[in-house]
Scaffold this active site. Structure first.
Site, PDB file in Angstrom:
ATOM      1  N   CYS A  97       0.803  -1.224   0.000  1.00  0.00           N
ATOM      2  CA  CYS A  97       0.000   0.000   0.000  1.00  0.00           C
ATOM      3  C   CYS A  97       0.839   1.279   0.000  1.00  0.00           C
ATOM      4  CB  CYS A  97      -1.015  -0.043   1.137  1.00  0.00           C
ATOM      5  SG  CYS A  97      -2.426   1.022   0.808  1.00  0.00           S
ATOM      6  N   ARG A 134     -12.872   6.016  -1.585  1.00  0.00           N
ATOM      7  CA  ARG A 134     -11.708   5.173  -1.308  1.00  0.00           C
ATOM      8  C   ARG A 134     -11.982   3.790  -1.881  1.00  0.00           C
ATOM      9  NH1 ARG A 134      -7.939   6.962   2.004  1.00  0.00           N
ATOM     10  NH2 ARG A 134      -7.165   4.901   2.585  1.00  0.00           N
ATOM     11  N   HIS A 206      -3.631  -5.584   2.267  1.00  0.00           N
ATOM     12  CA  HIS A 206      -3.290  -5.598   3.693  1.00  0.00           C
ATOM     13  C   HIS A 206      -3.811  -6.913   4.241  1.00  0.00           C
ATOM     14  CE1 HIS A 206      -2.282  -1.332   4.140  1.00  0.00           C
ATOM     15  NE2 HIS A 206      -3.279  -1.066   3.329  1.00  0.00           N
TER      16      HIS A 206
HETATM   17  N1  GLN Z   1      -2.104   7.015   1.785  1.00  0.00           N
HETATM   18  C1  GLN Z   1      -2.411   6.010   0.911  1.00  0.00           C
HETATM   19  C2  GLN Z   1      -3.792   6.046   0.272  1.00  0.00           C
HETATM   20  O1  GLN Z   1      -4.825   6.205   0.928  1.00  0.00           O
HETATM   21  C3  GLN Z   1      -2.074   4.667   1.518  1.00  0.00           C
HETATM   22  C4  GLN Z   1      -3.097   4.053   2.422  1.00  0.00           C
HETATM   23  C5  GLN Z   1      -2.649   2.773   3.054  1.00  0.00           C
HETATM   24  O2  GLN Z   1      -1.455   2.458   3.147  1.00  0.00           O
HETATM   25  N2  GLN Z   1      -3.600   1.996   3.533  1.00  0.00           N
HETATM   26  O3  GLN Z   1      -3.831   5.927  -0.927  1.00  0.00           O
END
Ligand code: GLN
Length: 253
Positions: A97, A134, A206
């Site tokens: 990520c 998101r 993740h």
């Molecule tokens: N900041 C990044 C995003 O939201 C990474 C998020 C994360 O590592 N879960 O794209």
């Protein structure tokens, strides 16, 4: 011969969201079950970059934008160049990520300036703005390469959980890791998840990635051993029935 692997764990205090630390535990356990000794070297902002050079495997997890900004300067100026050389030489690495975004050219958050990356992977990431949704949820993807194959009938897929705002676009030097069967992946548009470069993997999974995908864990371990001991060491088979049950559960959900 006694084998030993040293695992570099980048920014454990800043970059380890959603159980990413579990990847370290999985690597250690799977080595221990096979009599392979492991040492974990936590690499923080204070750690000298030269500490990395005796490491055989690299792991770096996800982070919120705030932590990503805090680590950015140290990563691009001090640790990134060393990691770049290690990746180029074939040392295996897993970047999850925010770390995956960090090894690219830059990450543009929804507000503020772009956070530069180390340019180890030919890719960039942009957040399309604060109205953009998101990309969250469980993901199932079909591996693009057969180099991870194990003895399970499920070893052509990877399963995981994604949660990111940034959309990642691969450059011409990168190969995608997998084709999305369910979920969003790199950007929710082109149907791919993650990237593969030399012996390094970038992924949005993740959860942690390695507990539900033992074939990826073993590929990282086998590659690290091969690089270190310069020969192809067959890993002893483990009883992975529980791991594959978890994998299959997500696959069929
Ligand atoms: N900041 C990044 C995003 O939201 C990474 C998020 C994360 O590592 N879960 O794209």
């Amino acid at each position: 011969m006694n084998h030993e692997l040293t695992i570099a764990w980048l920014y454990p205090d800043l970059m380890s969201t959603y159980g990413d630390r579990g990847n370290i535990m999985v690597l250690q356990k799977r080595c221990q079950w096979r009599g392979i000794a492991t040492r974990v070297t936590p690499v923080t902002l204070e750690t000298e970059a030269k500490e990395l050079s005796h490491c055989d495997l690299i792991f770096m997890g996800g982070a919120q934008d705030r932590q990503q900004k805090i680590a950015s300067d140290d990563f691009i100026r001090r640790k990134g160049p060393v990691i770049g050389e290690m990746v180029e030489s074939g040392i295996p690495a897993l970047f999850v990520c925010a770390a995956y975004q960090f090894v690219g050219h830059y990450y543009k958050p929804y507000q503020g300036d772009a956070i530069p990356g180390a340019g180890i992977f030919d890719l960039y990431t942009e957040h399309p703005g604060d109205q953009a949704k998101r990309l969250i949820g469980n993901v199932v993807a079909q591996l693009e390469s057969d180099q991870f194959l194990s003895t399970s009938s499920y070893d052509q897929t990877i399963v995981g959980f994604e949660n990111h705002g940034g959309r990642t676009y691969l450059g011409s030097k990168m190969k995608p890791l997998a084709k999305v069967l369910h979920g969003f992946g790199n950007n929710g548009e082109d149907g791919y998840e993650g990237a593969l470069y030399k012996n390094s993997i970038g992924s949005y999974f993740h959860g942690p990635l390695l507990s539900k995908n033992p074939h990826i864990a073993d590929w990282l371990i086998a590659t690290a051993l091969e690089m270190k001991y310069k020969n192809d060491l067959a890993l002893a088979a483990l009883d992975d029935r529980l791991e594959w049950q978890a994998h299959a559960f997500l696959l069929h959900r």
